[in-house]
Design a protein around this motif. Sequence first.
Motif, PDB file in Angstrom:
ATOM      1  N   PRO A 216     -12.619 -13.728  13.302  1.00  0.00           N
ATOM      2  CA  PRO A 216     -13.435 -13.710  12.076  1.00  0.00           C
ATOM      3  C   PRO A 216     -14.863 -14.178  12.303  1.00  0.00           C
ATOM      4  O   PRO A 216     -15.772 -13.747  11.599  1.00  0.00           O
ATOM      5  CB  PRO A 216     -12.673 -14.681  11.153  1.00  0.00           C
ATOM      6  N   GLY A 217     -15.090 -15.045  13.291  1.00  0.00           N
ATOM      7  CA  GLY A 217     -16.423 -15.555  13.555  1.00  0.00           C
ATOM      8  C   GLY A 217     -17.294 -14.652  14.391  1.00  0.00           C
ATOM      9  O   GLY A 217     -18.463 -14.964  14.629  1.00  0.00           O
ATOM     10  N   GLY A 218     -16.765 -13.533  14.882  1.00  0.00           N
ATOM     11  CA  GLY A 218     -17.558 -12.602  15.678  1.00  0.00           C
ATOM     12  C   GLY A 218     -16.940 -12.354  17.039  1.00  0.00           C
ATOM     13  O   GLY A 218     -15.724 -12.492  17.238  1.00  0.00           O
ATOM     14  N   VAL A 219     -17.789 -11.984  17.993  1.00  0.00           N
ATOM     15  CA  VAL A 219     -17.363 -11.693  19.366  1.00  0.00           C
ATOM     16  C   VAL A 219     -17.888 -12.805  20.271  1.00  0.00           C
ATOM     17  O   VAL A 219     -19.090 -13.123  20.244  1.00  0.00           O
ATOM     18  CB  VAL A 219     -17.900 -10.328  19.842  1.00  0.00           C
ATOM     19  N   PHE A 220     -17.009 -13.387  21.083  1.00  0.00           N
ATOM     20  CA  PHE A 220     -17.376 -14.477  21.970  1.00  0.00           C
ATOM     21  C   PHE A 220     -17.105 -14.051  23.408  1.00  0.00           C
ATOM     22  O   PHE A 220     -15.988 -13.638  23.749  1.00  0.00           O
ATOM     23  CB  PHE A 220     -16.595 -15.740  21.624  1.00  0.00           C
ATOM     24  N   VAL A 221     -18.146 -14.125  24.203  1.00  0.00           N
ATOM     25  CA  VAL A 221     -18.046 -13.794  25.627  1.00  0.00           C
ATOM     26  C   VAL A 221     -17.871 -15.128  26.356  1.00  0.00           C
ATOM     27  O   VAL A 221     -18.790 -15.959  26.366  1.00  0.00           O
ATOM     28  CB  VAL A 221     -19.303 -13.047  26.109  1.00  0.00           C
ATOM     29  N   VAL A 222     -16.692 -15.349  26.943  1.00  0.00           N
ATOM     30  CA  VAL A 222     -16.288 -16.674  27.409  1.00  0.00           C
ATOM     31  C   VAL A 222     -16.189 -16.708  28.927  1.00  0.00           C
ATOM     32  O   VAL A 222     -15.568 -15.836  29.548  1.00  0.00           O
ATOM     33  CB  VAL A 222     -14.930 -17.079  26.792  1.00  0.00           C
ATOM     34  N   ASP A 223     -16.791 -17.720  29.497  1.00  0.00           N
ATOM     35  CA  ASP A 223     -16.644 -18.013  30.922  1.00  0.00           C
ATOM     36  C   ASP A 223     -16.097 -19.433  31.035  1.00  0.00           C
ATOM     37  O   ASP A 223     -16.496 -20.316  30.251  1.00  0.00           O
ATOM     38  CB  ASP A 223     -17.996 -17.896  31.635  1.00  0.00           C
ATOM     39  N   VAL A 224     -15.182 -19.663  31.972  1.00  0.00           N
ATOM     40  CA  VAL A 224     -14.543 -20.969  32.133  1.00  0.00           C
ATOM     41  C   VAL A 224     -14.846 -21.500  33.521  1.00  0.00           C
ATOM     42  O   VAL A 224     -14.739 -20.775  34.517  1.00  0.00           O
ATOM     43  CB  VAL A 224     -13.018 -20.883  31.926  1.00  0.00           C
ATOM     44  N   THR A 225     -15.233 -22.756  33.580  1.00  0.00           N
ATOM     45  CA  THR A 225     -15.460 -23.392  34.864  1.00  0.00           C
ATOM     46  C   THR A 225     -14.598 -24.642  34.952  1.00  0.00           C
ATOM     47  O   THR A 225     -14.516 -25.432  34.010  1.00  0.00           O
ATOM     48  CB  THR A 225     -16.941 -23.751  35.075  1.00  0.00           C
TER      49      THR A 225
ATOM     50  N   SER B  81      -9.889 -15.711  37.859  1.00  0.00           N
ATOM     51  CA  SER B  81      -9.492 -16.781  38.793  1.00  0.00           C
ATOM     52  C   SER B  81      -9.496 -16.322  40.235  1.00  0.00           C
ATOM     53  O   SER B  81      -9.382 -17.129  41.135  1.00  0.00           O
ATOM     54  CB  SER B  81      -8.107 -17.364  38.454  1.00  0.00           C
ATOM     55  N   ARG B  82      -9.640 -15.007  40.474  1.00  0.00           N
ATOM     56  CA  ARG B  82      -9.722 -14.548  41.864  1.00  0.00           C
ATOM     57  C   ARG B  82     -11.140 -14.112  42.218  1.00  0.00           C
ATOM     58  O   ARG B  82     -11.432 -13.844  43.374  1.00  0.00           O
ATOM     59  CB  ARG B  82      -8.743 -13.382  42.095  1.00  0.00           C
ATOM     60  N   THR B  83     -12.007 -13.994  41.195  1.00  0.00           N
ATOM     61  CA  THR B  83     -13.401 -13.599  41.449  1.00  0.00           C
ATOM     62  C   THR B  83     -14.324 -14.571  40.738  1.00  0.00           C
ATOM     63  O   THR B  83     -14.766 -14.333  39.619  1.00  0.00           O
ATOM     64  CB  THR B  83     -13.650 -12.167  40.926  1.00  0.00           C
ATOM     65  N   PRO B  84     -14.601 -15.721  41.364  1.00  0.00           N
ATOM     66  CA  PRO B  84     -15.423 -16.727  40.710  1.00  0.00           C
ATOM     67  C   PRO B  84     -16.803 -16.235  40.328  1.00  0.00           C
ATOM     68  O   PRO B  84     -17.461 -16.818  39.472  1.00  0.00           O
ATOM     69  CB  PRO B  84     -15.528 -17.850  41.732  1.00  0.00           C
ATOM     70  N   ALA B  85     -17.275 -15.161  40.927  1.00  0.00           N
ATOM     71  CA  ALA B  85     -18.612 -14.656  40.618  1.00  0.00           C
ATOM     72  C   ALA B  85     -18.607 -13.673  39.452  1.00  0.00           C
ATOM     73  O   ALA B  85     -19.624 -13.100  39.124  1.00  0.00           O
ATOM     74  CB  ALA B  85     -19.218 -13.984  41.850  1.00  0.00           C
ATOM     75  N   ALA B  86     -17.427 -13.460  38.832  1.00  0.00           N
ATOM     76  CA  ALA B  86     -17.346 -12.515  37.722  1.00  0.00           C
ATOM     77  C   ALA B  86     -18.278 -12.946  36.592  1.00  0.00           C
ATOM     78  O   ALA B  86     -18.541 -14.131  36.393  1.00  0.00           O
ATOM     79  CB  ALA B  86     -15.914 -12.415  37.209  1.00  0.00           C
ATOM     80  N   ASP B  87     -18.793 -11.954  35.827  1.00  0.00           N
ATOM     81  CA  ASP B  87     -19.763 -12.260  34.781  1.00  0.00           C
ATOM     82  C   ASP B  87     -19.149 -13.069  33.650  1.00  0.00           C
ATOM     83  O   ASP B  87     -19.762 -13.974  33.118  1.00  0.00           O
ATOM     84  CB  ASP B  87     -20.349 -10.958  34.231  1.00  0.00           C
ATOM     85  N   ALA B  88     -17.943 -12.743  33.216  1.00  0.00           N
ATOM     86  CA  ALA B  88     -17.274 -13.460  32.134  1.00  0.00           C
ATOM     87  C   ALA B  88     -15.775 -13.353  32.330  1.00  0.00           C
ATOM     88  O   ALA B  88     -15.264 -12.329  32.788  1.00  0.00           O
ATOM     89  CB  ALA B  88     -17.677 -12.890  30.780  1.00  0.00           C
TER      90      ALA B  88
END
Length: 683
Positions: A80-89, A66-73
């Motif tokens: 159980p479903g795996g690894v999720f790389v999440v970005d929120v807009t 929330s302080r670095t909008p340009a962050a990658d994720a």
Amino acid sequence: MGAGGAASQRTQEARRQERLLREQWHAARRQALRWDTAGEGEQRVLAQLLVLTARGWRLLVDRRWSRTPAADADMLLVGPGGVFVVDVTAGREPAEGHAPGLLAATKAAESAVASLGMSPVAVQPVLVFAGQRLDASLGRIRLLGEHEIGPVLLSQRHRLRAESVRAIADHLERVFPGYAGSAIDQRPAPAPEPHRPGSPDGLFDVQGLRDAALEGARRAPIEQWMTFLHPDQVALVRRDWSGPARISGPAGTGKTAVALHRAAHLARRTTGRILYVTFANNLPRVQSTFLKAMAPAVADRVDFRSLHSWAQEFLQERGIPVRLHGDKAETAFSLAWKNVGRASRLAALDPAPTYWHEEIDHVIKGRGLTRFEEYAAVPRRRRRASLHRTHRQAVWELYEAYEALRGERGVHDFNDVLSLALAEASRRREGPPYAAVIVDEVQDLTLVGVRLLHALVGDVPNGLLLVGDGQQTVYPGGFRLTDAGIDIRGDRGQVLRTNYRNSKQILDAALTVVADDAFEDLDGVRTSGRRDVDLTYHDGDVVRVTRPTVEAHDRELLDALRSLPEGALADTALLCPSMRAVGDYQRLLTQAGIPVCQLEHYDGRAVDAVKLGTYRRAKGLEFKNVFLPRHDTVPGHGTPAGTPAGTETSETARERAELLRSRLFVAMTRARDLLWLGSVTTG
């Protein structure tokens, strides 16, 4: 307890679960407020993900979120479903603006978990739109609204057990120190787990994680097991090949699983389409279903096709007329044999026209030979009958008679389709239609078929991957890759040596069938029929049943099928050497009330029925239980039907017998837990 009491108990449990979920949601909302620089919508998304931590998920949040909008994720989520790389807009800016950074973060996460032996297909980038309702895709990125994120993640196919979730999340937290572990503050933190011997750093046991993944896959339905990628094979899926490559190895070593995961990996790394080809026409449906379950974000970029169906469509798109008519072509050959072959010197070697039909299909037309001098000099690989020049002249005369009669009828055979496609692919001037081509069961193709697929991508890096095993050949004839102009240099040829499917009992029974049949693989190396294989599974069983009559044998078969545990029919196959036998057992099982699914109609989705098909139709598949009724009384074993005893040469008889043993070997090695072998005594 009466029905009313049971209903009341279920109602009370539902209310308890609802109260618990409400408490978790309020706790998550309070904790999300700590990210006071985040917007309200972003906090709601975070709260939903925090709720998942009460169900065993692990959440890592970017400390700068929330302080670095340009962050990658913004977050890494493991469950159980795996690894999720999440970005929120929180806004309505286009998803394309987030894609480069999110994909870069996903690639970093894939590299991090690969060291633990986790397949890349289990790492998924997700872009969440706060305040919106959405469920779509942008390439491999899943686009979700804040209302969809929780249900979608919870509905994912389970890939990881609880210990794997913990180990992977701990590993990611160390690899990415900028991300902090976060969970609902509603329970005291658990005591740290004691150090186990063998742990590399006292935090988790990598080998234990791999063993747990293998055991979990074995307990799953057979469809999920068939896509299991062993951790030791992850690096092979991600490898960069400098040109055409080949993966070989004995039955059960996971070649097809590697090929499927490789297709998903390439689809994520390239912009073009991927062609995944097999010879059998039932396998593409099954493999397509598997990839949709494994990697739904990229499944639509991989074309699963049988070679001949793809070639026909390719020619139609290019405006090349195709008049494929198998029955009319077969009639043309029968007439050619009657007019030319039957009275020739070929009948003294083998009076059955089948052998000479195969010679034309697999040696002459299958290799693309157009002049007699080419045929006179070509090595006839995997063909045992010694043909002198006069014999080859007789074969060539039979071939020319067949071609003339086929031409008069204006029809093509299957070999013609591939030859036409190869000529057209060689003439094209535009760029390759595919970024990569993966060929499964390559040993079943003809030389022309392999040349065609090679022509589509050439020798570009990561362009052509050939997967198969010469010992599992079920068609006559053969070739070497060098004949197709394909040079597998150095580390571009990988041999898998660990069998993950068959127990020692099952594999020993299968190898006994082909122990004396040395074979030449596509690289030209002569290999013993009894190969050394490393085993990981030891719980399978071989049951041999011998009865004096067919009726008694079939009663024993039905009893064995009925005695399987509830639900086991979904993981069971009954395989036969011929379509005639398939018809016989279709009637037997149907009359007995046992549900049947024909393998030619099986599409890779779980179905509570015995899979029924021929040995050849079972190629590329596997089952927990395999039943082979009357496996040692194959019609035509050694002598083709209708051939007078003693009239064929020992060479052609040995060749037929060897091919039948190879097919039986393939059928036997489809079994993972149980191999049932039925016999009927004679005399």
